[in-house]
Write a protein that holds these residues in place. Structure first.
Motif, mmCIF file in Angstrom:
data_model
loop_
_atom_site.group_PDB
_atom_site.id
_atom_site.type_symbol
_atom_site.label_atom_id
_atom_site.label_comp_id
_atom_site.label_asym_id
_atom_site.label_seq_id
_atom_site.Cartn_x
_atom_site.Cartn_y
_atom_site.Cartn_z
ATOM 1 N N VAL A 163 40.933 -1.489 52.662
ATOM 2 C CA VAL A 163 41.386 -2.802 52.182
ATOM 3 C C VAL A 163 40.200 -3.622 51.688
ATOM 4 O O VAL A 163 40.304 -4.320 50.672
ATOM 5 N N ASP A 164 39.050 -3.524 52.356
ATOM 6 C CA ASP A 164 37.847 -4.224 51.876
ATOM 7 C C ASP A 164 37.459 -3.749 50.476
ATOM 8 O O ASP A 164 37.121 -4.550 49.608
ATOM 9 N N THR A 187 31.706 -9.777 48.012
ATOM 10 C CA THR A 187 31.653 -8.723 49.004
ATOM 11 C C THR A 187 31.724 -9.341 50.386
ATOM 12 O O THR A 187 31.087 -10.362 50.646
ATOM 13 N N LEU A 188 32.492 -8.723 51.261
ATOM 14 C CA LEU A 188 32.625 -9.240 52.615
ATOM 15 C C LEU A 188 31.341 -9.000 53.404
ATOM 16 O O LEU A 188 30.665 -8.007 53.224
ATOM 17 N N THR A 221 45.738 -5.668 43.055
ATOM 18 C CA THR A 221 44.752 -6.391 43.864
ATOM 19 C C THR A 221 45.396 -6.857 45.167
ATOM 20 O O THR A 221 46.600 -6.738 45.369
ATOM 21 N N THR A 222 44.584 -7.439 46.015
ATOM 22 C CA THR A 222 45.070 -8.022 47.265
ATOM 23 C C THR A 222 45.510 -9.469 47.072
ATOM 24 O O THR A 222 45.961 -10.106 48.013
ATOM 25 N N ASP A 223 45.389 -9.982 45.861
ATOM 26 C CA ASP A 223 45.789 -11.358 45.575
ATOM 27 C C ASP A 223 47.301 -11.536 45.699
ATOM 28 O O ASP A 223 48.056 -10.566 45.658
ATOM 29 N N HIS A 268 35.999 -9.967 43.862
ATOM 30 C CA HIS A 268 35.873 -10.962 44.918
ATOM 31 C C HIS A 268 34.479 -10.782 45.484
ATOM 32 O O HIS A 268 33.862 -9.736 45.316
ATOM 33 N N TYR A 303 39.956 -5.097 48.051
ATOM 34 C CA TYR A 303 39.719 -6.533 47.903
ATOM 35 C C TYR A 303 38.593 -6.774 46.899
ATOM 36 O O TYR A 303 38.685 -7.649 46.043
ATOM 37 N N THR A 304 37.547 -5.973 46.987
ATOM 38 C CA THR A 304 36.380 -6.143 46.118
ATOM 39 C C THR A 304 36.611 -5.593 44.718
ATOM 40 O O THR A 304 36.228 -6.217 43.737
ATOM 41 N N PRO A 331 39.547 -8.327 39.374
ATOM 42 C CA PRO A 331 39.697 -8.157 40.808
ATOM 43 C C PRO A 331 38.471 -8.546 41.611
ATOM 44 O O PRO A 331 38.500 -8.517 42.822
#
Length: 135
Positions: A27-28, A112-113, A43-45, A110, A31-32, A108
């Motif tokens: 999922v990370d 980076t976590l 995307t995760t949006d 985002h 997300y990225t 997409p």
């Protein structure tokens, strides 16, 4: 922090010789980077096609992506030959996929976590001994 829990799960998996499928890392990455299916950038949006309207539960397409991650890991690590789910067919039948933009028009990216601040714990219990719950 969820990463601390995941560190415990990873340590237990290694200690007991279990196959670990890291859905959090999947999922990370999505997300990225997003996830392209049939020329569309999922995307995760919100309305990104991978999560339902509640923003928590995956759509049918999202579940297919997760299932393929499990299948790929099992095929690679266990020598199985399970066929992957047909994500194009799943997305075509998924009502929430109709809002997904073409891959060339989507953004997409985002940030980076941040990496986990946790230190992987030692394995709990003896791998040769089954875990037993007591009151």
């Amino acid at each position: 922090d969820i990463s601390c829990y995941n560190d415990v799960i990873a340590a237990q998996s290694a200690a007991h010789g279990a196959l670990l499928i890291d859905a959090h890392a999947l999922v990370d990455r999505i997300y990225t980077n997003g996830y392209v299916i049939s020329g569309k950038q999922f995307t995760t949006d919100f309305l990104g096609g991978l999560f339902s309207l509640d923003g928590i539960h995956p759509t049918n397409t999202g579940y297919g992506v997760i299932a393929n991650s499990f299948i790929d890991s099992m095929n690679h690590s266990l020598g199985t030959s399970i066929p992957e789910a047909d994500l194009a067919a799943i997305a075509a039948a998924d009502d929430l996929a109709q809002f997904v933009k073409p891959a060339s028009a989507a953004n997409p990216a985002h940030s980076t976590l941040a990496p986990s601040a946790c230190v992987a714990p030692q394995a709990i219990g003896n791998p040769a001994t089954p875990l037993r719950l007591t009151h």
